[in-house]
Write a protein that holds these residues in place. Structure first.
Motif, PDB file in Angstrom:
ATOM      1  N   LEU A 183       0.832  -1.195   0.000  1.00 44.73           N
ATOM      2  CA  LEU A 183       0.000   0.000   0.000  1.00 44.73           C
ATOM      3  C   LEU A 183       0.876   1.257   0.000  1.00 44.73           C
ATOM      4  O   LEU A 183       0.549   2.264  -0.633  1.00 44.73           O
ATOM      5  CB  LEU A 183      -0.884  -0.027   1.249  1.00 44.73           C
ATOM      6  CG  LEU A 183      -2.325   0.424   1.096  1.00 44.73           C
ATOM      7  CD1 LEU A 183      -2.976  -0.249  -0.078  1.00 44.73           C
ATOM      8  CD2 LEU A 183      -3.080   0.145   2.374  1.00 44.73           C
ATOM      9  N   PRO A 204     -10.911  16.032   0.377  1.00 40.76           N
ATOM     10  CA  PRO A 204     -11.468  15.063  -0.562  1.00 40.76           C
ATOM     11  C   PRO A 204     -11.877  15.688  -1.896  1.00 40.76           C
ATOM     12  O   PRO A 204     -12.146  16.893  -1.959  1.00 40.76           O
ATOM     13  CB  PRO A 204     -12.693  14.524   0.159  1.00 40.76           C
ATOM     14  CG  PRO A 204     -12.395  14.701   1.577  1.00 40.76           C
ATOM     15  CD  PRO A 204     -11.547  15.919   1.688  1.00 40.76           C
ATOM     16  N   LEU A 205     -11.938  14.844  -2.894  1.00 37.19           N
ATOM     17  CA  LEU A 205     -12.200  15.232  -4.286  1.00 37.19           C
ATOM     18  C   LEU A 205     -10.999  15.916  -4.922  1.00 37.19           C
ATOM     19  O   LEU A 205     -11.101  16.447  -6.013  1.00 37.19           O
ATOM     20  CB  LEU A 205     -13.420  16.130  -4.417  1.00 37.19           C
ATOM     21  CG  LEU A 205     -14.754  15.413  -4.627  1.00 37.19           C
ATOM     22  CD1 LEU A 205     -15.861  16.414  -4.916  1.00 37.19           C
ATOM     23  CD2 LEU A 205     -14.668  14.422  -5.779  1.00 37.19           C
ATOM     24  N   TYR A 258      -4.575   9.623   2.100  1.00 37.70           N
ATOM     25  CA  TYR A 258      -5.339   8.429   2.456  1.00 37.70           C
ATOM     26  C   TYR A 258      -4.445   7.189   2.404  1.00 37.70           C
ATOM     27  O   TYR A 258      -4.426   6.379   3.337  1.00 37.70           O
ATOM     28  CB  TYR A 258      -6.524   8.274   1.494  1.00 37.70           C
ATOM     29  CG  TYR A 258      -7.166   6.919   1.529  1.00 37.70           C
ATOM     30  CD1 TYR A 258      -8.174   6.640   2.439  1.00 37.70           C
ATOM     31  CD2 TYR A 258      -6.749   5.903   0.675  1.00 37.70           C
ATOM     32  CE1 TYR A 258      -8.748   5.398   2.492  1.00 37.70           C
ATOM     33  CE2 TYR A 258      -7.317   4.654   0.720  1.00 37.70           C
ATOM     34  CZ  TYR A 258      -8.321   4.396   1.626  1.00 37.70           C
ATOM     35  OH  TYR A 258      -8.868   3.160   1.678  1.00 37.70           O
ATOM     36  N   TYR A 259      -3.703   7.041   1.295  1.00 35.41           N
ATOM     37  CA  TYR A 259      -2.871   5.845   1.155  1.00 35.41           C
ATOM     38  C   TYR A 259      -1.768   5.794   2.200  1.00 35.41           C
ATOM     39  O   TYR A 259      -1.432   4.728   2.711  1.00 35.41           O
ATOM     40  CB  TYR A 259      -2.270   5.785  -0.251  1.00 35.41           C
ATOM     41  CG  TYR A 259      -3.134   5.001  -1.199  1.00 35.41           C
ATOM     42  CD1 TYR A 259      -2.999   3.622  -1.291  1.00 35.41           C
ATOM     43  CD2 TYR A 259      -4.084   5.619  -1.977  1.00 35.41           C
ATOM     44  CE1 TYR A 259      -3.792   2.888  -2.144  1.00 35.41           C
ATOM     45  CE2 TYR A 259      -4.891   4.904  -2.835  1.00 35.41           C
ATOM     46  CZ  TYR A 259      -4.741   3.538  -2.917  1.00 35.41           C
ATOM     47  OH  TYR A 259      -5.535   2.810  -3.747  1.00 35.41           O
ATOM     48  N   GLY A 275      -5.081  18.198   1.343  1.00 33.83           N
ATOM     49  CA  GLY A 275      -5.642  16.854   1.439  1.00 33.83           C
ATOM     50  C   GLY A 275      -7.140  16.828   1.617  1.00 33.83           C
ATOM     51  O   GLY A 275      -7.674  15.976   2.323  1.00 33.83           O
ATOM     52  N   PRO A 333      -9.044   7.790  -8.222  1.00 34.44           N
ATOM     53  CA  PRO A 333      -7.590   7.585  -8.178  1.00 34.44           C
ATOM     54  C   PRO A 333      -7.148   6.342  -8.932  1.00 34.44           C
ATOM     55  O   PRO A 333      -5.976   6.200  -9.268  1.00 34.44           O
ATOM     56  CB  PRO A 333      -7.306   7.449  -6.689  1.00 34.44           C
ATOM     57  CG  PRO A 333      -8.570   6.983  -6.115  1.00 34.44           C
ATOM     58  CD  PRO A 333      -9.657   7.590  -6.924  1.00 34.44           C
ATOM     59  N   SER A 334      -8.110   5.449  -9.204  1.00 31.93           N
ATOM     60  CA  SER A 334      -7.724   4.211  -9.889  1.00 31.93           C
ATOM     61  C   SER A 334      -7.167   4.494 -11.276  1.00 31.93           C
ATOM     62  O   SER A 334      -6.463   3.658 -11.832  1.00 31.93           O
ATOM     63  CB  SER A 334      -8.914   3.262  -9.959  1.00 31.93           C
ATOM     64  OG  SER A 334     -10.111   3.973  -9.952  1.00 31.93           O
ATOM     65  N   PHE A 356      -6.011  14.236  -1.400  1.00 33.53           N
ATOM     66  CA  PHE A 356      -6.706  13.447  -0.390  1.00 33.53           C
ATOM     67  C   PHE A 356      -6.274  11.985  -0.476  1.00 33.53           C
ATOM     68  O   PHE A 356      -5.924  11.361   0.530  1.00 33.53           O
ATOM     69  CB  PHE A 356      -8.221  13.543  -0.544  1.00 33.53           C
ATOM     70  CG  PHE A 356      -8.935  12.506   0.271  1.00 33.53           C
ATOM     71  CD1 PHE A 356      -8.977  12.628   1.637  1.00 33.53           C
ATOM     72  CD2 PHE A 356      -9.513  11.398  -0.319  1.00 33.53           C
ATOM     73  CE1 PHE A 356      -9.591  11.661   2.413  1.00 33.53           C
ATOM     74  CE2 PHE A 356     -10.122  10.429   0.445  1.00 33.53           C
ATOM     75  CZ  PHE A 356     -10.171  10.559   1.814  1.00 33.53           C
ATOM     76  N   PHE A 357      -6.297  11.434  -1.700  1.00 34.63           N
ATOM     77  CA  PHE A 357      -5.959  10.015  -1.802  1.00 34.63           C
ATOM     78  C   PHE A 357      -4.499   9.763  -1.503  1.00 34.63           C
ATOM     79  O   PHE A 357      -4.140   8.706  -0.993  1.00 34.63           O
ATOM     80  CB  PHE A 357      -6.364   9.464  -3.159  1.00 34.63           C
ATOM     81  CG  PHE A 357      -7.788   9.030  -3.151  1.00 34.63           C
ATOM     82  CD1 PHE A 357      -8.167   7.897  -2.469  1.00 34.63           C
ATOM     83  CD2 PHE A 357      -8.758   9.787  -3.760  1.00 34.63           C
ATOM     84  CE1 PHE A 357      -9.481   7.509  -2.402  1.00 34.63           C
ATOM     85  CE2 PHE A 357     -10.075   9.403  -3.703  1.00 34.63           C
ATOM     86  CZ  PHE A 357     -10.440   8.260  -3.026  1.00 34.63           C
ATOM     87  N   GLY A 373      -8.647  12.910  -7.958  1.00 32.85           N
ATOM     88  CA  GLY A 373      -9.257  12.892  -6.636  1.00 32.85           C
ATOM     89  C   GLY A 373     -10.559  12.119  -6.607  1.00 32.85           C
ATOM     90  O   GLY A 373     -10.895  11.506  -5.606  1.00 32.85           O
ATOM     91  N   ALA A 374     -11.302  12.151  -7.714  1.00 34.20           N
ATOM     92  CA  ALA A 374     -12.570  11.419  -7.742  1.00 34.20           C
ATOM     93  C   ALA A 374     -12.336   9.958  -8.079  1.00 34.20           C
ATOM     94  O   ALA A 374     -13.016   9.081  -7.555  1.00 34.20           O
ATOM     95  CB  ALA A 374     -13.511  12.060  -8.743  1.00 34.20           C
TER      96      ALA A 374
END
Lengths: 465, 462
Positions: B314, B373-374, B382-383, B371, B453-454, B378-379, B450-451
């Protein structure tokens, strides 16, 4: 699909408004959008089944775009959806500079709020939680009162600290779920050891307690309510504080039941202290907005105490009261807004004698005040009765102390009514006129709801079952 | 291998282009084309297309992860040049040299994303650092720039010395420069106690790497250097170079975390907390936004150090996202900062009225850095948090980190407040149409990542 519309309509219109410049168009479109959302919410409530929407979002980390409209979510979506058109109609006459941005941000806030109530996925829940906050930050900082920047910043930092602690807690639970998923079902069925539950409880509870807010996390609230533009204050106190209570019922008690029972004592004591403390301060207030703000803290305190009593009747009382308190406080804010707009002051000591000049407003204010004290035959009575009943079963002494807040509520509310509508006309109130048009219509609607839900509460009770 | 060769050759070509082309904008175009070529050949290597096959005797190994990271950094450099090319031209007279030096830095980075031995690590760090000393002093007539360059050079050389000492000690203990044999003796389950020589070598290496990524307590050079250097090059140093340093740091220690036992975790968590503390608290008190960004870059380094602490899959995914999010936001924000004349917070007062587009993009960049969200930021955070929680325990470290993230909101939002809520008439250069388009695209990309991240991560896995 219906639940998706609840989010999409305000989202699309909210973003679209930024392209418009004509103020009249902006107001009409946002009112239309809010009304459309309200109709959808009503359709949703009429449908008795739990409606679920589920779409793929981030499969690699087990987060889905999952929405779930059960009774509790529905009643709060309904509150949000009803409050918005009422707010827009009530402030219709008011001029905001750059109105397109104001209304756009208001609608984006609505997306966040509705999303919080609907989300059935912890990460999505967190997203909406923050999404509701950011537009409010801009709304209050741009259109607020004199000390807006500092006050709003305090409010923002407070809630931001809470929400990232919440994120930590949610992540912690996430890694302990059986299938490494953010879904509400997985969170509900997670089994944590006692110590782990305590950590998660602390992390999540601080976030929710700041949002509600309960004593001693409430210090941001009176300032924020006072300095925000009244339309935003309405959103904050009618809807946004319910996020905290809702979150406890949805994401805290079911996820860490053991820790919730263990810490119930502490939470209830804090809440009851907050109730009495806020009521006492409310008595001393001379500023109408601050008075309503402290009264709101007292009411929220009762809800937060009741939901930790682990009593089904009290919990349904909390849910009903979330809705009814939202409606009542909305009415009070509208009156405060009317008075401030017309007379340029919110000081109770400078008001008086409005019953002669504005009889319609006076009557409506009296009904709203009675509802604020939760007199029988007003909507607030049923909820408060159920909650006090729960507290009574939990501990008689807690109930006794909490019960004093009923008396105190009568003191400050009636005192307020007296100072505003009775007594001699002052130099300021001599030229006051009665409420007309939209504002009158909105207040009459609110009072109608107060009476209808006061006499026939069973519809609300059935909804939350 | 492609990137190393091409960046060196293209760097030399760029240097000579200054002789043949007198127009500065032509040189910028050549630089953009060179970077594009570099980007393409680096991607090509992923598909097994090599310019020349060289037997590196296992000194370099080109993993998919490293190549992907390298592509990201080259792409970030490309965005950086596109956004700030005008300012590079305006820094001083030697435009071609600046681009050449940037190319050489990328050559160093390409080595750092592929090193397989301590010798190559050293080489990469040096090739990356020496051009930076020159870039820091690029504004020759500015005393502050000169001072910064000298300071950077002296401190940098000192830390290089420490690194070399560390490498020597490790070599003395193991008789090899090879990463694998140095870090993990096959058969030992990490329970053997490393010899004193080896431990001392690691500690020195650790300190030197901390210096390169400006982690506390080796961060004192950062604010002065970032503040003194011409703003364009600060932007480059604070983002691309720092991300590369982090990659090397993590790659160096990822396989030997077990070797130092529990003391390793204590060491890293101490450095992380110290970095977060030093960066965030000092940033709060800054009057100049540029200096605030220097401290905030230390604070962001503190967050990236969490990846070193947790050291799992991760964390690897996270450091990619972090590099992307951090580079995009910081490069973007610097691109706005450069256009504003006055770097203090007051200098930004009322920017939203005068240049709504610049202010809006800057807001997105700042939200991402904070950081919220959106946004991609943020991600990234998050990670980092998720990887630490997944590695078990250490909830206190996560809570410390998030509380400092809340502190960071304070100074990032001060800029937003100045732009949107305060009155003023800032002196600002609106920039070309291309600049503005790129800025908006960059902001849009941040929101998109941000919406979803994949997008970035799936690209990594294909």
């Amino acid at each position: 699909m219906l639940v998706l519309l609840l989010l999409l309509i305000p989202l699309i219109t909210g973003l679209g408004l930024f392209a418009l410049k004509n103020e009249q168009q902006v107001k009409t479109i946002s009112l239309l959008s809010a009304t459309a959302t309200a109709i959808i919410a009503l359709l949703l409530v009429i449908n008795k089944t739990t409606i679920v929407y589920d779409a793929s979002w981030m499969p690699s980390i087990g987060a889905r775009f999952a929405l779930r409209a059960d009774g509790m979510a529905k009643i709060l979506c309904l509150l949000t959806a009803i409050a918005y058109p009422l707010i827009f109609a009530a402030v219709h006459a008011r001029q905001y500079k750059n109105s397109y941005a104001f209304y756009g941000l208001m609608l984006l806030t609505q997306v966040g709020l509705t999303g919080v109530f609907l989300a059935a996925d912890a990460l999505l829940f967190y997203f909406f939680w923050e999404l509701a906050l950011i537009p409010v930050y801009f709304l209050c900082s741009i259109w607020g009162g004199e000390k807006r920047i500092a006050v709003t910043f305090k409010f923002f930092i407070y809630t931001f600290v809470g929400s990232i602690l919440m994120l930590t807690g949610l992540l912690y639970v996430y890694f302990h779920t059986a299938d490494q998923s953010f879904a509400w079902e997985s969170f509900k069925s997670v089994s944590l050891a006692g110590k782990e539950q305590a950590s998660v409880f602390a992390l999540l509870f601080i976030a929710f307690a700041i949002k509600m807010p309960i004593f001693p996390f409430h210090t941001w609230q009176p300032d924020a309510y006072e300095q925000s533009p009244t339309a935003v204050t309405m959103v904050l106190s009618a809807i946004m504080v319910k996020m905290g209570i809702y979150a406890v019922l949805r994401w805290l008690i079911p996820v860490v039941p053991m820790a919730s029972t263990q810490h119930a004592h502490l939470v209830i004591i804090l809440s009851v202290i907050g109730m009495v403390y806020a009521s006492l301060i409310a008595i001393k207030q001379d500023d109408l907005k601050r008075l309503i703000a402290y009264s709101s803290i007292a009411h929220i305190g009762l809800m937060s105490a009741a939901m930790f009593t682990n009593n089904a009747a009290a919990t349904s009382g909390v849910m009903i009261q979330m809705f009814n308190h939202g409606i009542n406080v909305l009415g009070l804010w509208i009156i405060a807004e009317v008075i401030e707009q017309q007379l340029g002051t919110r000081k109770l000591s400078e008001l008086g004698g409005l019953a002669q000049k504005a009889p319609a407003m006076a009557i409506l204010l009296v009904v709203l005040s009675l509802a604020n004290i939760a007199l029988p035959l007003t909507n607030a009575f049923v909820g408060e009765f159920l909650m006090f009943n729960g507290l009574f079963q939990y501990n008689v002494w807690v109930m006794v102390i909490a019960g004093t807040s009923i008396i105190l509520a009568a003191v400050y509310t009636l005192n307020m009514v007296q100072k505003i509508i009775y007594g001699e006309l002052s130099a300021i109130t001599a030229n006051a006129t009665d409420i007309t048009g939209n504002v009158r219509l909105v207040l009459v609607l609110i009072v109608l709801m107060i009476v209808v839900f006061g006499i026939l509460p069973q519809h609300l009770i059935e909804l939350v079952k | 291998m492609n990137a190393i060769i091409f960046s060196a050759v293209l760097g030399v070509l760029l240097m000579f282009s200054g002789i043949f082309f007198s127009k500065k904008s032509t040189i910028t175009v050549i630089a953009v084309v060179s970077l594009l070529i570099l980007f393409i050949v680096n991607i090509a290597e992923n598909y097994g297309l090599f310019a020349i096959t060289v037997d590196t005797k296992n000194l370099l190994s080109f993993s998919r992860f490293g190549l992907f990271f390298n592509s990201i950094l080259i792409a970030a450099t490309l965005i950086f040049v596109l956004l700030s090319g005008k300012e590079i031209e305006n820094t001083s007279v030697n435009t071609a040299e600046y681009y050449a030096l940037i190319m050489f830095v990328l050559c160093g980075i390409s080595i750092l994303t592929a090193f397989n031995g301590l010798l190559m690590l050293f080489l990469g760090i040096e090739i990356m650092s020496i051009p930076l000393y020159i870039l820091t002093g690029a504004d020759k007539r500015n005393l502050k720039s000169n001072e910064a360059a000298l300071k950077y050079f002296l401190m940098g050389s000192f830390s290089t010395g420490i690194m070399l000492m560390g490498i020597a000690l490790v070599y003395g203990a193991t008789g090899s420069f090879d990463l694998v044999s140095v870090m993990n003796k096959p058969g030992s389950a990490g329970v053997e106690i490393p010899s004193f020589l080896k431990s001392a070598g690691y500690i020195l290496l650790f300190a030197a790497m901390c210096f390169k990524v400006s982690a506390a307590p080796f961060h004192f050079w950062t604010p002065d250097v970032y503040d003194g250097a011409p703003s364009v090059f600060t932007s480059f140093m604070a983002t691309i170079v720092k991300a590369a340093g982090f990659f090397a740091f993590i790659h160096l220690f990822e396989s030997n975390a077990a070797l130092l036992g529990p003391s390793w975790k204590i060491l890293v968590s101490f450095v992380t907390v110290a970095t977060l503390l030093a960066g965030n608290i000092t940033a709060v008190f800054q009057q100049s936004i540029k200096r605030m960004l220097a401290y905030s870059s230390i604070a962001q380094a503190g967050f990236m150090l969490l990846a070193l602490f947790s050291n799992n899959d991760l964390a690897r995914e996270g450091i990619i996202l972090y590099a992307v999010a951090y580079c995009m936001a910081t490069i973007g924000f610097f691109a706005v900062l450069i256009k504003v004349k006055d770097y203090t917070f007051e200098g930004f007062n009322g920017l939203a009225k005068k240049e709504p587009l610049l202010a809006f993009s800057a807001t997105i960049f700042l939200l991402s850095l904070a950081g919220i969200p959106l946004t991609a930021g943020f991600f990234a955070k998050y990670y980092m948090l998720a990887s630490v929680i997944k590695s078990g325990g250490a909830l206190w470290l996560v809570i410390t980190a998030v509380l400092f993230a809340a502190v960071s909101v304070y100074y990032y939002f001060k800029v937003i407040q100045a732009m949107y809520f305060k009155e003023g008439n800032p002196e600002v250069n609106a920039g070309s149409a291309m600049y503005r388009t790129l800025l908006v695209l960059l902001a849009a990309a941040i929101v998109l990542v941000g919406a979803l991240p994949s997008i970035v991560l799936n690209w990594f896995y294909f």
